[in-house]
Design an enzyme around this catalytic site. Structure first.
Site: not given
Length: 291
Positions: A14, A105, A139
């Site tokens: 992202k 991650g 996230d």
């Protein structure tokens, strides 16, 4: 005929198209505003379902201990929460940088939840998966929900947003930026500038962390000054990755070719839909398998 589930499950990066820090919370975290968009630079995961409840990662991944790997942690969280009798062996092909601000991650963890939700036959709703995802990191829910998003809070309050899907050149300087020290060094005086989606669409919005990162990491500042010759530079997350929007692939390829070899460079397309969602939409409704 029922379509087969994928063999390879992508975990895309992202980028944050802007990131404002608008306050400090009583719990010590910070309130943010940001916009997330996916790009087609990705890690890949493969899963082998087992019946012994063991969760294990196949092979070594440089810089990521197996027990601390977010893919392993995500699988164990879903296994415990669902009570499934299944286990899984996870093979991760790692391409995204660690500590680069691209969410690698978190994306790996989300793809693990999405994949095992289908492979284990759980078919949990996206709301259930996103709630579980938040325990793994702020996230992770945006990758689980699978849409480009306007985000507030610590990044967990998400509203899908329709964006152009341009090409970007992403530069990764040879350094890892730790998020905690960056926020600790941030002077909130003069910040607290919440904007609206209309403001963002009109071109407002910067990354409030960029000045701190550039001051603390000379290589990021050097890469920023090099890249700004080609376009408006933005930083993703807490860094170190930088990016510019480019008008077409030819221009982007020229920038990548010119990039000094000490930095990684990638030409990537922006996407508003997570590739796993694009594939699973033909196989499942969230919460129900298509027959």
């Amino acid at each position: 005929m029922k379509e087969a589930l994928p063999e390879v499950w992508p975990a895309p990066a992202k980028i944050n198209l802007f990131l404002h820090v608008v306050g400090r919370r009583p719990d010590g975290y910070h309130d943010l505003q940001t916009v997330f968009q996916f790009i087609d630079w990705q890690d890949d995961l493969r899963f082998t379902v087992t019946d012994d409840r063991e969760i294990a990662r196949d092979g070594a991944v440089a810089g990521i201990d197996a027990d601390r790997d977010l893919t392993v942690r995500a699988a164990r969280c879903l296994q415990e929460a669902s009570g499934t009798r299944h286990g899984a062996r996870i093979h991760l092909t790692k391409r995204l940088p660690i500590g680069g601000g691209l969410g690698g991650g978190s994306s790996d963890a989300a793809t693990t939840l999405l994949a095992l939700n289908a492979l284990w036959g759980l078919y949990w709703s996206l709301e259930q998966l996103a709630d579980l995802a938040l325990s793994l990191g702020a996230d992770v829910p945006v990758f689980v929900r699978g849409s480009a998003a306007w985000a507030e809070g610590v990044g967990e309050r998400l509203s899908a947003i329709d964006l152009p899907e341009p090409w970007y050149v992403v530069i990764v300087p040879d350094t890892a930026v730790l998020t905690g020290p960056v926020f600790a060094a941030l002077d909130l005086t003069g910040l607290g500038r919440p904007i609206t989606i209309r403001d963002f669409r009109a071109g407002q919005g910067d990354n409030d962390l960029a000045a701190v990162v550039r001051a603390r990491h000379g290589v990021v500042d050097e890469a920023w000054r090099w890249l700004e010759a080609y376009g408006r530079v933005r930083m993703s997350g807490s860094g170190a990755s930088l990016f510019i929007e480019v008008p077409d692939t030819a221009y982007g390829q020229d920038v990548v070719a010119a990039c000094p070899p000490r930095w990684r460079a990638c030409l990537a397309r922006g996407h508003n839909t997570h590739p796993v969602h694009a594939r699973l939409s033909s196989i499942t409704h969230w919460g129900v398998a298509k027959r």
